[in-house]
Write an enzyme that holds these catalytic residues in place. Structure first.
Site, mmCIF file in Angstrom:
data_model
loop_
_atom_site.group_PDB
_atom_site.id
_atom_site.type_symbol
_atom_site.label_atom_id
_atom_site.label_comp_id
_atom_site.label_asym_id
_atom_site.label_seq_id
_atom_site.Cartn_x
_atom_site.Cartn_y
_atom_site.Cartn_z
ATOM 1 N N ASN A 104 61.809 78.997 0.661
ATOM 2 C CA ASN A 104 60.970 77.807 0.485
ATOM 3 C C ASN A 104 61.511 76.697 1.372
ATOM 4 O OD1 ASN A 104 58.996 76.058 -0.707
ATOM 5 N ND2 ASN A 104 60.600 75.202 -2.019
ATOM 6 N N HIS A 159 61.640 72.506 1.363
ATOM 7 C CA HIS A 159 61.423 71.370 0.459
ATOM 8 C C HIS A 159 61.772 70.082 1.199
ATOM 9 C CE1 HIS A 159 60.974 69.287 -3.318
ATOM 10 N NE2 HIS A 159 62.092 68.630 -3.044
ATOM 11 N N SER A 172 65.125 70.730 3.379
ATOM 12 C CA SER A 172 66.028 71.850 3.101
ATOM 13 C C SER A 172 65.231 73.150 3.066
ATOM 14 C CB SER A 172 66.694 71.699 1.720
ATOM 15 O OG SER A 172 67.302 70.442 1.567
ATOM 16 N N ASP A 221 63.255 74.397 -7.080
ATOM 17 C CA ASP A 221 63.925 73.758 -5.938
ATOM 18 C C ASP A 221 65.448 73.815 -6.075
ATOM 19 O OD1 ASP A 221 61.413 73.107 -4.885
ATOM 20 O OD2 ASP A 221 61.368 71.191 -5.941
HETATM 21 C C1 GAR Z 1 55.983 70.221 3.788
HETATM 22 O O1 GAR Z 1 56.467 68.927 4.070
HETATM 23 C C2 GAR Z 1 56.861 70.915 2.775
HETATM 24 O O2 GAR Z 1 58.198 70.540 2.869
HETATM 25 C C3 GAR Z 1 56.263 70.434 1.489
HETATM 26 O O3 GAR Z 1 54.883 70.418 1.716
HETATM 27 C C4 GAR Z 1 54.634 70.151 3.090
HETATM 28 C C5 GAR Z 1 53.662 71.183 3.596
HETATM 29 O O4 GAR Z 1 53.246 70.883 4.893
HETATM 30 N N1 GAR Z 1 56.602 71.324 0.410
HETATM 31 C C6 GAR Z 1 56.849 70.924 -0.829
HETATM 32 O O5 GAR Z 1 56.769 69.765 -1.181
HETATM 33 C C7 GAR Z 1 57.225 72.041 -1.783
HETATM 34 N N2 GAR Z 1 57.747 71.515 -2.990
HETATM 35 P P1 GAR Z 1 52.419 71.980 5.730
HETATM 36 O O6 GAR Z 1 51.306 72.500 4.827
HETATM 37 O O7 GAR Z 1 51.862 71.186 6.885
HETATM 38 O O8 GAR Z 1 53.370 73.053 6.154
#
Ligand code: GAR
Length: 218
Positions: free
Chosen positions: A113, A115, A142, A151
């Protein structure tokens, strides 16, 4: 690495834009990662990640949670869909659903994942605003193995960005996401080269147990 590895297959789970997915698609296309994305699965019909998958010729699957009575039933369907593709690695790339322990345990050691915080800080949502509110001088993202603790799995790699005075949250999020698009493909590459493993709830790279904050790039 000159050693040849059996090509890994990856299933990517998304909920939204899919910019991390795109970065991985691009790195594979450039042959910097020896892997094939065999499916992209979304829990949101409008997730742009599904369009990105279709544009890249990757099977794009939408599973609507409204068709399932419980989280357990949804996750069972999700697992059945994933297992049809028999992947070596499951990549959560902005997948915004909490997963059941049974699902997580099924893929332990082969699910990653990303985060948007310097874990263990700011698990959960609104991480960029929380970093600003806390007057943090640095923030970041991370990549970690997924374990049943939300997480909370072992961190493989972190990337830091500065938080400026009067920091705008959108601008901070953009800078973090820029880092994400660099770091996630790198970690996936390590996994696909059999260099990265989870052993006894620790991330291990090139037979070295990584520190709590993951591999340090200076
Ligand atoms: C990213 O910033 C990722 O870190 C976050 O969602 C975004 C997805 O962007 N993930 C979380 O918050 C998970 N808990 P993307 O769809 O453009 O890859």
């Amino acid at each position: 690495m000159t050693e040849q590895h059996v090509q890994k297959s990856i299933v990517v789970l998304v909920s939204g834009n899919g910019s991390n997915l795109q970065a991985i698609i691009d790195e594979i296309a450039e042959k910097r990662i020896n892997a094939k994305i065999v499916a992209v699965i979304a829990n949101q019909e409008t997730a742009y990640g599904l369009t990105r998958a279709e544009n890249a010729g990757i099977p794009a699957i939408y599973i609507d949670h409204k068709n399932f009575a419980s989280r357990e039933e949804y996750d069972k369907q999700l697992a059945d869909s994933i297992d049809e593709f028999n992947p070596n690695l499951i990549v959560l790339a902005g997948f915004m659903r909490i997963l059941t322990p049974a699902f997580v345990e099924r893929y332990q050691g082969r699910m990653l994942n990303i985060h948007p915080s310097l874990l263990p800080k700011y698990k959960g949502l609104h991480t960029h605003q929380r970093a600003i509110d806390a007057n943090d001088k640095e923030h970041g993202a991370s990549v970690h193995f997924v374990t049943p603790e939300l997480d909370g799995g072992p961190v493989v790699l972190q990337s830091k960005v500065p938080v400026f005075e009067q920091q705008d949250v959108q601008e901070l999020a953009q800078r973090v996401q820029q880092q994400e698009r660099q770091m996630y493909p790198l970690v996936i590459k390590w996994f696909c080269e059999d260099r990265l493993k989870m052993i006894n709830n620790r991330a291990v790279l090139d037979n070295q147990i990584l520190a709590d904050e993951g591999y340090a790039i200076e």
